[in-house]
Write a protein that holds these residues in place. Structure first.
Motif, short mmCIF file in Angstrom:
data_model
loop_
_atom_site.label_atom_id
_atom_site.label_comp_id
_atom_site.label_asym_id
_atom_site.label_seq_id
_atom_site.Cartn_x
_atom_site.Cartn_y
_atom_site.Cartn_z
N LYS A 190 -5.31 -0.01 -6.86
CA LYS A 190 -5.22 -1.00 -5.79
C LYS A 190 -3.78 -1.51 -5.67
CE LYS A 190 -9.97 -2.77 -5.81
NZ LYS A 190 -10.82 -3.97 -5.93
N PRO A 191 -3.33 -1.74 -4.44
CA PRO A 191 -1.99 -2.30 -4.26
C PRO A 191 -1.87 -3.66 -4.94
CG PRO A 191 -2.82 -1.43 -2.20
CD PRO A 191 -3.96 -1.39 -3.17
N VAL A 211 -6.19 2.74 -2.98
CA VAL A 211 -5.51 3.95 -2.54
C VAL A 211 -5.93 5.10 -3.44
CG1 VAL A 211 -3.27 5.07 -2.21
CG2 VAL A 211 -3.53 2.62 -1.72
N ARG A 214 0.83 -1.20 0.00
CA ARG A 214 0.00 0.00 0.00
C ARG A 214 0.87 1.26 0.00
NH1 ARG A 214 -5.17 1.37 0.91
NH2 ARG A 214 -5.59 3.40 1.85
#
Length: 247
Positions: A216-217, A229, A144
């Motif tokens: 998204k991670p 994120v 993240r």
């Protein structure tokens, strides 16, 4: 050994498991009482000592290794009891002892070894479960953080290019002080980014540009999807970059 196992009643098995759980719970309290640690797994005291010495080396330059003698001895004693004495009693008394009920010494040694062995298995389960949890959370957190840095860098590039458009005269292909005719697809670096991850948000005026980046991670824990994120940056003449939101 089978005969000894058969001699243990259902109530006896309950007592054995309760004893093993009690040992697992009481060990940290005993270690804390004698000021040699407070972890469920006694061998973790050795890890703690290594970390403490490393900190002392960096802060003071001289590690006080002698101070940690009790912690190291407790870790060694825990390893010997849990992985040598316990299983040793369980196997030796189980295999070599007399299976007759009158052979109380052999049976007591067998049960004692069984309790210690089960306690060791409980502690190892706690260790594996704890490290799995920490590992998954660390991977998610690192992923993240990496994705956040990536989005921030890309937004900074887009914001700089947008500002260049804003200050460039219309005769030279710029906005002449306005973002009104600017589309994100026209920014040079946009073509290199993930499609759909960056967009212009609604702005209250043509001299304020809001750029939104979300993705998204890369890492997910099992079937659980990583939380997206999202970063928002405002671009305006008086303040080139103004970070509006981070979640």
């Amino acid at each position: 050994m089978k005969e000894k196992i058969k001699q243990i009643s259902a109530l006896g098995w309950v007592a054995i498991f309760l004893s093993s759980i009690s040992i697992t719970i009481l060990i940290p309290e005993m270690l804390q009482y004698f000021e040699v640690g407070n972890t469920v797994e006694p061998w973790r005291n050795a890890y703690r000592v290594s970390t403490a010495i490393a900190i002392e080396i960096f802060s003071e330059g001289t590690p006080g290794e002698i101070v940690y003698t009790k912690e190291r001895l407790s870790a060694l004693a825990g390893i010997i009891i849990l992985f040598i004495i316990g299983p040793g009693l369980f196997l030796l008394c189980g295999l070599n002892g007399n299976d007759e009920p009158t052979d109380s010494n052999s049976f007591i040694g067998f049960v004692s070894g069984l309790i210690i062995t089960i306690s060791a298995l409980f502690m190892m389960s706690v260790e594996v479960g704890m490290y799995t949890f920490i590992y998954d959370n660390s991977k998610v957190s690192a992923s993240r953080s990496s994705k956040t840095d990536e989005i921030r860098l890309n937004l900074s590039t887009l914001a700089t290019e947008s500002y260049q458009y804003l200050v460039l005269p219309e005769e030279q292909g710029g906005g002449g002080g306005s973002f009104e005719d600017l589309h994100i697809e026209n920014l040079p670096s946009y073509s290199e980014l993930e499609p759909g991850s960056y967009r212009f948000g609604e702005s209250p005026s043509d001299t304020l540009l809001r750029i939104i980046g979300s993705d998204k991670p890369d890492y997910t824990a099992g079937d659980e999807q990583a939380e997206e994120v999202t970063l928002i940056v405002n671009v305006q003449p008086s303040d080139i970059l103004h970070w509006k939101k981070n979640r």
